[in-house]
Design a protein around this motif. Sequence first.
Motif, PDB file in Angstrom:
ATOM      1  N   ASP A 139      -5.107  -3.249  -3.468  1.00 26.11           N
ATOM      2  CA  ASP A 139      -5.922  -2.507  -2.505  1.00 26.11           C
ATOM      3  C   ASP A 139      -6.681  -1.347  -3.131  1.00 26.11           C
ATOM      4  O   ASP A 139      -7.866  -1.176  -2.893  1.00 26.11           O
ATOM      5  CB  ASP A 139      -5.044  -1.963  -1.373  1.00 26.11           C
ATOM      6  CG  ASP A 139      -4.506  -3.075  -0.498  1.00 26.11           C
ATOM      7  OD1 ASP A 139      -3.467  -2.861   0.137  1.00 26.11           O
ATOM      8  OD2 ASP A 139      -5.129  -4.149  -0.474  1.00 26.11           O
ATOM      9  N   ALA A 140      -5.981  -0.505  -3.893  1.00 23.26           N
ATOM     10  CA  ALA A 140      -6.615   0.717  -4.403  1.00 23.26           C
ATOM     11  C   ALA A 140      -5.803   1.252  -5.573  1.00 23.26           C
ATOM     12  O   ALA A 140      -4.587   1.063  -5.637  1.00 23.26           O
ATOM     13  CB  ALA A 140      -6.696   1.767  -3.289  1.00 23.26           C
TER      14      ALA A 140
ATOM     15  N   GLU B 137      -9.576  12.519  -5.791  1.00 19.03           N
ATOM     16  CA  GLU B 137     -10.174  12.549  -4.457  1.00 19.03           C
ATOM     17  C   GLU B 137     -10.919  13.870  -4.219  1.00 19.03           C
ATOM     18  O   GLU B 137     -12.030  13.893  -3.688  1.00 19.03           O
ATOM     19  CB  GLU B 137      -9.096  12.346  -3.397  1.00 19.03           C
ATOM     20  CG  GLU B 137      -8.496  10.939  -3.410  1.00 19.03           C
ATOM     21  CD  GLU B 137      -7.237  10.826  -2.564  1.00 19.03           C
ATOM     22  OE1 GLU B 137      -6.809   9.690  -2.298  1.00 19.03           O
ATOM     23  OE2 GLU B 137      -6.664  11.884  -2.183  1.00 19.03           O
TER      24      GLU B 137
ATOM     25  N   HIS C 262       0.824  -1.216   0.000  1.00 17.48           N
ATOM     26  CA  HIS C 262       0.000   0.000   0.000  1.00 17.48           C
ATOM     27  C   HIS C 262       0.860   1.270   0.000  1.00 17.48           C
ATOM     28  O   HIS C 262       0.632   2.209   0.771  1.00 17.48           O
ATOM     29  CB  HIS C 262      -0.934   0.011   1.207  1.00 17.48           C
ATOM     30  CG  HIS C 262      -2.152   0.881   0.999  1.00 17.48           C
ATOM     31  ND1 HIS C 262      -3.155   0.578   0.114  1.00 17.48           N
ATOM     32  CD2 HIS C 262      -2.520   2.061   1.571  1.00 17.48           C
ATOM     33  CE1 HIS C 262      -4.078   1.513   0.159  1.00 17.48           C
ATOM     34  NE2 HIS C 262      -3.721   2.436   1.023  1.00 17.48           N
TER      35      HIS C 262
END
Length: 809
Positions: free
Chosen positions: A330-331, A278, A264
């Motif tokens: 994960d992302a 975001e 990550h």
Amino acid sequence: MRDWVDTTTARIRSLWKVPGRRPRMLELGCSSGPLLFRLAAHAETYHATDMSSAAVETLSRECNTMGFSHVTLAQREANDFKKLGMSAYDVIVLNSVVQYFPSIDYLVDVLEKASRALRPGGSLFVGNVRSLPLLELFHTSAELAKAPASRTVAQLKRRVRHAVAAENELVVDPAFFWELGRLLPRLASLVCERVLCQRTRSRDEASRFRYDVVLRHRAIEALPPAMDDAAFEWRAPPVPAAEILHGVRQQLDEQRWPMMTLTHARDARLASELRAFELSNEAEENCTVGDLRKALTEKDQPSTSALEPDDLFLIGNEFGYDVDVLASGDAPGYFDVRFLRRSAPAPAEAPTLSERASFAPPPATVERPIQHYATKPHREVQAVSAMQSYMLERIEARPEPGLYTSFDVVPMPASVDSAALERAWQALVDRHAALRTSFVKTLSGRYRQVVHAHGKAALDERDWRHLPPLEVDRELEAYIDAFRARPFELDEYPPVRLALFRTRARSWVFLGFNHLALDGASTMLLREQWLELYKAHSKGGNVSLVGSAPLVRPPSDVASTEAFWRKELQGFRDPMTLTENMRRHRATGDEPRGERSYAKRHTYLDKEVSERLASLSRAEGLTLNTLVHGAWALLLTEYTERQDVLFGTMISRAAYEPNRLACEGMVGALDDVLPVRPPSPSRFLSLRTWLAALRDGLAKLPRHGHASLADVKRWSELPEHARLFESYVVVENRPIDENTAESLDPATPFSLVQLDFPLRVEAWPGPRLLLILQHHRAHFSDTVAEKMLRDLERVLVFLSHGLDRPPRG
């Protein structure tokens, strides 16, 4: 480019570590040979294929010049493995070609054939694959870079969604390769070892939004014990990058782990894109792109923990570790890093399943169809019609909000099932290509329509059950005004706005259309099919929609079309001034409204008059189309006090398709508007001969309907800034019964077409002929429009009494 090629070459060469023998290699899609010449020198044999015969011929000459006798080339598709042999290759390379595959099924076919061509223990390198988890991030970055500061975040996000949906290349989720054996048991012999990020500090698209995959061919083995005390896993903490790098150095130097994994880690190459993504998701819908850019440059942004992958390579190499930078499960915008000590015992050929499990993402907890692991890149690009070209040019020259839109508000029961409504409309989107169409302007300045592989039906649901009737009316009017005020966006699709309004007494469905993609007949057909599908879906059933062949129009002869219109319009130099001529008919205080406002009024002819007109058209070899056009022409001569008049006519799909049944189920923008110059009534002794001449003139128009109105205007002798005509006539073939359900009645007050002409005259056949007049209030007041509608009725009554009289209103 050189860094990328060098890194890719090194990765492929590292796959073969058998001493004393060079690998037998196969490259699928070798292009101009950037990898071939670097890899072939280290191979025992090298077979390369490509779809381009020119590329194969060029590479063959260059290989002969370099003395590469062990290299063979062939022109073929990537899934053509004929004569390549079974278990023949140690390494197969599939680099920078997956994005051009037509579907994930094609990719599966290539992988399956490659697995049979690999020797046990051999490797399949799938390089430079576009990442599906990063696709929205990529398009956000691209749209943000070119967006004007005034664009709202809501508009930006919509454009991003459309760009993702319109993606024309195959973009694949890395999870597809990790889960290959589970998804496709026949490919269980291909085990995913690594999904690698690109190693470069470059900030281009290929280095940031793509990845490499290493698949190993081997038999499935039992899962050996995990490396409990020989491996160390560390999740990157939210601290500055320098602290993370210091921690990595400390662990590798002091602990000397045989294998260590950093998970990550935020990718510095994507940090700004991730931040923009975001912020756009956190921002208010009315926030602008300018506000977003300002927020991205604020000095009080949190200190970044983003890492450069290359820094980790350098640290690993310093302490004697091989380093793999892996796309994170994960992302998007993150990666994992695996450090494997070079002196540590390692498997002879590849990491064991337990080692692989230490850095593979967790197994999927929700079953996904294989098609959900990639985009559906197939789409069709078509030329626009002459009418579409004209409308697009008008939108660009004068971008009036609401232009070329129409809407209907359809009554429904209060208990309407919104989920069934949406499913029914999705079925139409899946069925009809016109509902998946957007428009683009090419670099050459030409417009094209793009038919996308899929589109998403979205239902905007509003609950007004708590509002009194007057407030409901105000809300409905406000919604309609907002719809008509929206600017047109070329890339917007589906070209339909679908909304559900729930009130105390009943529900209403709003259907907003764009005539660039849908003509009037199409919108009627869609409403009928939608209601039929809704009834079936609300009961848990389904309806099979009847298929239809594409509309094929005769090829255009530009020279003859231009010659026809020049002759047809020769001598017509004085523009029509219907707006000015009708001023004397306004009531006191009844001025045209200055705002861009459209209105609609209608009337039904008496049943006896309608029957007389139908009998007359049959007896005289005429049609309702000719009678209505004749009536409007006579009115124009009366209003303008001139014998030479010009107006428009809607040429329907049936005029282009001799087989009427073949075109009845078609959906699209299939109609054209063309000029009509009726023969001068004063030259004829009877209505019969005049209408026959008008009929013959109308019959010639479809053969010359391939030029846009802009071209026709240019070929005329009218002044440059004059309108070609102010009004046009539409005569529908579909009969409308007065007893037809309210939801299908075009005369409903909640139905309007907004085109680029001040006046639209419609006629709908039926037991009582329906006349509809839509007018632009900036040109014709309500009183004047009502008079014109009654006058049209008067002239049709006049025609119904016989055609022996002279042609006059």
